[in-house]
Design a protein around this motif. Structure first.
Motif, PDB file in Angstrom:
ATOM      1  N   SER A 276       2.110   9.365  13.125  1.00  0.00           N
ATOM      2  CA  SER A 276       0.862  10.105  12.926  1.00  0.00           C
ATOM      3  C   SER A 276       0.367  10.799  14.182  1.00  0.00           C
ATOM      4  O   SER A 276      -0.644  11.492  14.134  1.00  0.00           O
ATOM      5  CB  SER A 276      -0.215   9.190  12.352  1.00  0.00           C
ATOM      6  N   GLU A 314       5.570  -0.966   3.667  1.00  0.00           N
ATOM      7  CA  GLU A 314       4.521  -0.500   4.577  1.00  0.00           C
ATOM      8  C   GLU A 314       4.852   0.894   5.094  1.00  0.00           C
ATOM      9  O   GLU A 314       3.956   1.744   5.249  1.00  0.00           O
ATOM     10  CB  GLU A 314       4.340  -1.471   5.736  1.00  0.00           C
ATOM     11  N   MET A 317       3.748   3.300   2.639  1.00  0.00           N
ATOM     12  CA  MET A 317       2.285   3.427   2.706  1.00  0.00           C
ATOM     13  C   MET A 317       1.891   4.329   3.872  1.00  0.00           C
ATOM     14  O   MET A 317       1.024   5.201   3.741  1.00  0.00           O
ATOM     15  CB  MET A 317       1.675   2.028   2.851  1.00  0.00           C
ATOM     16  N   LEU A 318       2.544   4.150   5.018  1.00  0.00           N
ATOM     17  CA  LEU A 318       2.230   4.974   6.190  1.00  0.00           C
ATOM     18  C   LEU A 318       2.597   6.439   5.943  1.00  0.00           C
ATOM     19  O   LEU A 318       1.904   7.351   6.408  1.00  0.00           O
ATOM     20  CB  LEU A 318       2.964   4.444   7.427  1.00  0.00           C
ATOM     21  N   ALA A 320       2.464   7.910   3.053  1.00  0.00           N
ATOM     22  CA  ALA A 320       1.393   8.423   2.189  1.00  0.00           C
ATOM     23  C   ALA A 320       0.131   8.719   3.004  1.00  0.00           C
ATOM     24  O   ALA A 320      -0.511   9.765   2.829  1.00  0.00           O
ATOM     25  CB  ALA A 320       1.101   7.428   1.071  1.00  0.00           C
ATOM     26  N   LEU A 321      -0.214   7.821   3.913  1.00  0.00           N
ATOM     27  CA  LEU A 321      -1.382   8.064   4.769  1.00  0.00           C
ATOM     28  C   LEU A 321      -1.170   9.312   5.616  1.00  0.00           C
ATOM     29  O   LEU A 321      -2.100  10.100   5.829  1.00  0.00           O
ATOM     30  CB  LEU A 321      -1.628   6.872   5.696  1.00  0.00           C
ATOM     31  N   ARG A 322       0.063   9.472   6.116  1.00  0.00           N
ATOM     32  CA  ARG A 322       0.345  10.596   7.030  1.00  0.00           C
ATOM     33  C   ARG A 322       0.040  11.930   6.369  1.00  0.00           C
ATOM     34  O   ARG A 322      -0.363  12.896   7.030  1.00  0.00           O
ATOM     35  CB  ARG A 322       1.814  10.543   7.463  1.00  0.00           C
ATOM     36  N   GLY A 324      -1.964  12.188   3.564  1.00  0.00           N
ATOM     37  CA  GLY A 324      -3.184  12.129   2.776  1.00  0.00           C
ATOM     38  C   GLY A 324      -2.910  12.033   1.287  1.00  0.00           C
ATOM     39  O   GLY A 324      -3.713  12.498   0.472  1.00  0.00           O
ATOM     40  N   TRP A 325      -1.789  11.418   0.927  1.00  0.00           N
ATOM     41  CA  TRP A 325      -1.420  11.316  -0.489  1.00  0.00           C
ATOM     42  C   TRP A 325      -2.235  10.231  -1.190  1.00  0.00           C
ATOM     43  O   TRP A 325      -2.442   9.149  -0.646  1.00  0.00           O
ATOM     44  CB  TRP A 325       0.059  10.977  -0.624  1.00  0.00           C
ATOM     45  N   VAL A 374       0.871   0.664  -2.079  1.00  0.00           N
ATOM     46  CA  VAL A 374      -0.461   0.472  -1.493  1.00  0.00           C
ATOM     47  C   VAL A 374      -0.684  -0.988  -1.096  1.00  0.00           C
ATOM     48  O   VAL A 374      -1.196  -1.282  -0.016  1.00  0.00           O
ATOM     49  CB  VAL A 374      -1.553   0.940  -2.475  1.00  0.00           C
TER      50      VAL A 374
ATOM     51  N   TRP B  71      -5.074  -0.988 -11.959  1.00  0.00           N
ATOM     52  CA  TRP B  71      -4.699   0.248 -11.254  1.00  0.00           C
ATOM     53  C   TRP B  71      -5.137   1.463 -12.047  1.00  0.00           C
ATOM     54  O   TRP B  71      -4.993   1.517 -13.265  1.00  0.00           O
ATOM     55  CB  TRP B  71      -3.184   0.297 -11.070  1.00  0.00           C
ATOM     56  N   SER B 276      -4.570   9.991   9.421  1.00  0.00           N
ATOM     57  CA  SER B 276      -3.457  10.650  10.096  1.00  0.00           C
ATOM     58  C   SER B 276      -3.157  12.032   9.537  1.00  0.00           C
ATOM     59  O   SER B 276      -2.268  12.706  10.042  1.00  0.00           O
ATOM     60  CB  SER B 276      -2.217   9.767  10.052  1.00  0.00           C
ATOM     61  N   HIS B 277      -3.878  12.477   8.508  1.00  0.00           N
ATOM     62  CA  HIS B 277      -3.581  13.784   7.922  1.00  0.00           C
ATOM     63  C   HIS B 277      -4.601  14.854   8.310  1.00  0.00           C
ATOM     64  O   HIS B 277      -4.524  15.977   7.824  1.00  0.00           O
ATOM     65  CB  HIS B 277      -3.491  13.681   6.402  1.00  0.00           C
ATOM     66  N   ARG B 301      -9.776   1.644  -2.213  1.00  0.00           N
ATOM     67  CA  ARG B 301      -9.394   1.647  -3.631  1.00  0.00           C
ATOM     68  C   ARG B 301     -10.519   2.184  -4.511  1.00  0.00           C
ATOM     69  O   ARG B 301     -11.134   1.451  -5.279  1.00  0.00           O
ATOM     70  CB  ARG B 301      -9.007   0.220  -4.057  1.00  0.00           C
ATOM     71  N   PRO B 306      -6.532   5.451  -3.715  1.00  0.00           N
ATOM     72  CA  PRO B 306      -6.259   4.025  -3.951  1.00  0.00           C
ATOM     73  C   PRO B 306      -5.955   3.262  -2.658  1.00  0.00           C
ATOM     74  O   PRO B 306      -5.753   2.050  -2.701  1.00  0.00           O
ATOM     75  CB  PRO B 306      -5.014   4.063  -4.839  1.00  0.00           C
ATOM     76  N   MET B 307      -5.929   3.962  -1.519  1.00  0.00           N
ATOM     77  CA  MET B 307      -5.529   3.321  -0.269  1.00  0.00           C
ATOM     78  C   MET B 307      -6.639   2.421   0.264  1.00  0.00           C
ATOM     79  O   MET B 307      -7.783   2.511  -0.152  1.00  0.00           O
ATOM     80  CB  MET B 307      -5.172   4.377   0.777  1.00  0.00           C
ATOM     81  N   LEU B 318      -3.698   0.984  12.800  1.00  0.00           N
ATOM     82  CA  LEU B 318      -3.590   2.382  12.373  1.00  0.00           C
ATOM     83  C   LEU B 318      -4.183   3.330  13.423  1.00  0.00           C
ATOM     84  O   LEU B 318      -3.675   4.437  13.623  1.00  0.00           O
ATOM     85  CB  LEU B 318      -4.288   2.578  11.020  1.00  0.00           C
ATOM     86  N   LEU B 321      -1.540   3.674  16.016  1.00  0.00           N
ATOM     87  CA  LEU B 321      -0.471   4.564  15.544  1.00  0.00           C
ATOM     88  C   LEU B 321      -0.935   6.016  15.595  1.00  0.00           C
ATOM     89  O   LEU B 321      -0.168   6.908  15.940  1.00  0.00           O
ATOM     90  CB  LEU B 321      -0.077   4.217  14.102  1.00  0.00           C
ATOM     91  N   ARG B 322      -2.201   6.246  15.234  1.00  0.00           N
ATOM     92  CA  ARG B 322      -2.712   7.618  15.159  1.00  0.00           C
ATOM     93  C   ARG B 322      -2.607   8.330  16.492  1.00  0.00           C
ATOM     94  O   ARG B 322      -2.396   9.546  16.560  1.00  0.00           O
ATOM     95  CB  ARG B 322      -4.166   7.593  14.685  1.00  0.00           C
ATOM     96  N   PHE B 323      -2.762   7.534  17.559  1.00  0.00           N
ATOM     97  CA  PHE B 323      -2.750   8.142  18.889  1.00  0.00           C
ATOM     98  C   PHE B 323      -1.450   7.853  19.643  1.00  0.00           C
ATOM     99  O   PHE B 323      -1.334   8.213  20.814  1.00  0.00           O
ATOM    100  CB  PHE B 323      -3.956   7.661  19.691  1.00  0.00           C
TER     101      PHE B 323
END
Lengths: 398, 398
Positions: A276, A314, A317-318, A320-322, A324-325, A374, B71, B276-277, B301, B306-307, B318, B321-323
């Motif tokens: 990220s 995981e 998941m990361l 998806a976060l990257r 914005g999914w 997730v 879900w 991260s997006h 969620r 849902p994250m 996180l 990781l972002r940085f």
């Protein structure tokens, strides 16, 4: 004697529940739940849990991990070359053998549900073939449980470090599966010669190619075009992977359509860990144009970074976060990158949940694929070739 | 009767082991390990585990969570306004009460080690004060365990939705702790009037201010300058938080030094979930110039995504990781954002591990702070006001 067994009441990829019949370590049949013969020995009552194929770790550096070691504060300088030289100093005389560190991490990854791996193995003059020897032994030690591909990886450069090309060839002769490269421009400073050597070896030794490409923006994109040229010229369609390819994140996706179409045509896979803090390839666009995309952990608790745990759910998941999914279809795409996309990238001959595939399975409580990504439940049962090898994060096949 | 108890053999923030003496729900003393009087009742033998102050969740939307529900595939359109209207449709007639969903999530977050929360509460004409009523009741229900601040949050806009300002004032009169705002320019289209109203209420009701600011780049930066002006003009130093502030990620950090110095001087906190997006505030630079920075889960969620799982140690991971952080000092900075930085942002009167602080504690196996962030062990013991309220992810105080 061939034993036939059944896993009762599991939902393949979230579909209606089935009884999964296994024979000789392979999937024999998927039957409507309750319809497998009652006299068949029951390997597991799935109780309606989700059934997944075992996960695929397409890019890891097992040989350099410090897994299972005491915490070690990161001591590297800020540049890529700082990190390379810092690692050389640290690992050259590290007193715990690779077998111990990489073995502990391999078992940890198995316990999380990965049974297919592509691990890059450092080939550097500073330690010669020591990492190759250790990883070949490790591959042999775990071959009854997992498929592990090894990549001869010139971390310190190929041309810039005299002596490396000879070591690389020896590594390939010793049985390393894949020819590796790294930043032909930024590290080796002679991208054409670098690629010529890799592709010559690939043809000569009948191996695939996997190139670490961190080179940025237009430089990296130009190198991808050259990798495509060479893939085509050497007839290596379907056997080339470009790892990281940060450069592809520097452009508007629409600018990359033609290049994507070429990658798709040549069946060149793109591997991204979806970090990220840097630009990353536009996964959704690449996939929409039929480029195969997979993912990996990269380094796990090593001299580069203490981050990472080898959990490919995981990782999904990361991913998806990257991007914005949040849609189920997007989360399923992230899951594909750590499963079918990885299997395709690694050229696995039979992967999935169809009859005839190896009974390499991950069973866990989740409503569906999206929820599995997730939630990343730790309550996982891992089955390798028809045998339960891990439960709830504990490796049982020692 | 006041009970004195001891937690034996824990390492505060990774330092040398101590015996922690508790009295009347507070920390009374930290003594060298083994030196607490043997006759003191032992609440817990820490066995050398890491001792942390309970974590601080500085930005969450408990009232809108679908936690513990089946879900639900995300059904929102692509824009922020699509997501707002999609959520209005979904939640308006949702048949499971907020108390049940938010209560389940609150207990889950407690079990992960968070005991301090700032939860934004939707104030929208579409459902009036229903969310406020439910969250005030929830705050009351859990007040013996946690500190929960509520923000009156005009998710659908303040000026653009006639009737919202009256609801906001009622919410504040009902006891909501903080005046909330959202994108004064992009959503409300009258940034000066929007901010004037918020700061007038802050003064009139003696409350802090917390503004969701997604407005991009130069627009968002201009609004931050106006928020600083108003903070100064209204004497609200130390009581204002800007949440998200994506705009600050659109500039080279050096361009923001003067603004950062102003935020520091006015004690305006910045909250980032470090997604991260999108672009995110340059945390390291802000902190280096003494701006207080904290973090939160944002939605967990819910109809937006849902994250999320409410784990503030995972949030710290996180952030790192972002940085691209890998140094221990950086991982400690990430931890600070989910602990001390959050406490400062929320204006908590006594937070930490010093004598006199509430015995709100998280004990877990980890070598040090950096390892705690990377590993996110699920084997957590959570202590609220001197009582064990969760173990290994299981809430015990029902």
């Amino acid at each position: 004697m061939t034993t036939t067994q059944v896993i009762r009441n599991v939902r393949p990829l979230g579909a209606a529940a089935v009884d999964l019949v296994l024979e000789a370590g392979k999937i024999k049949a998927l039957l409507p739940v309750g319809s497998a013969a009652p006299e068949l020995p029951c390997l597991l009552d799935g109780q309606g849990q989700l059934l997944l194929p075992a996960l695929v770790e397409s890019h890891v550096h097992f040989d350099k991990t410090l897994w299972s070691m005491p915490w070690r504060p990161n001591s590297a300088g800020p540049t890529r070359n700082d990190r390379i030289s810092n690692e050389q100093v640290l690992l050259k005389n590290f007193d715990v053998p690779i077998a111990q560190r990489a073995g502990a991490l391999t078992e940890h990854c198995i316990a999380l549900g990965s049974l297919y791996f592509r691990s890059h193995v450092d080939v550097q003059t500073v330690w010669g073939l020591r990492h190759v020897e250790a990883m070949l032994a490790l591959r042999d030690q775990y071959k009854h449980l997992i498929d592990m591909q090894l990549v001869a990886f010139p971390q310190g450069g190929l041309l810039i470090q005299p002596g490396t090309t000879a070591l690389m060839q020896t590594a390939l002769e010793m049985g390393v599966d894949i020819v590796g490269g790294i930043d032909p421009a930024a590290i080796d400073r002679d991208p054409v010669r670098h690629l010529e050597i890799l592709f010559d070896w690939a043809v000569r030794y009948d191996r695939g190619v996997d190139i670490h490409l961190h080179d940025p923006a237009d430089l990296g994109r130009w190198e991808i075009e050259r990798i495509a040229d060479m893939t085509q010229a050497h007839g290596l369609q379907g056997r080339v992977m470009i790892s990281h390819a940060y450069c592809l994140g520097a452009f508007a996706p629409v600018e990359l359509h033609a290049l994507a179409d070429r990658l798709a045509e040549l069946q060149i896979s793109i591997m991204t860990c979806a970090p990220s803090h840097v630009t990353v390839p536009p996964v959704a666009m690449l996939r929409s144009r039929h480029v195969n995309v997979c993912s990996g952990s990269d380094g796990i608790r090593d001299a580069w970074s203490p981050m990472g745990n080898g959990d490919m759910l995981e990782r999904a998941m990361l991913i998806a976060l990257r991007f914005g999914w949040s849609k189920d279809s997007d989360l399923e795409m992230a899951f594909d990158m750590v499963s079918t996309g990885g299997a395709r990238a690694l050229g696995l001959p039979a992967y999935g949940l169809a009859p005839g595939c190896p009974a390499n399975l991950l069973i866990l409580p989740a409503e569906n694929l999206a929820a599995a990504v997730v939630d990343r439940s730790p309550r996982r049962t891992v089955i390798s070739r028809g045998h339960i090898v891990a439960r709830d994060g504990v490796f049982l096949a020692r």
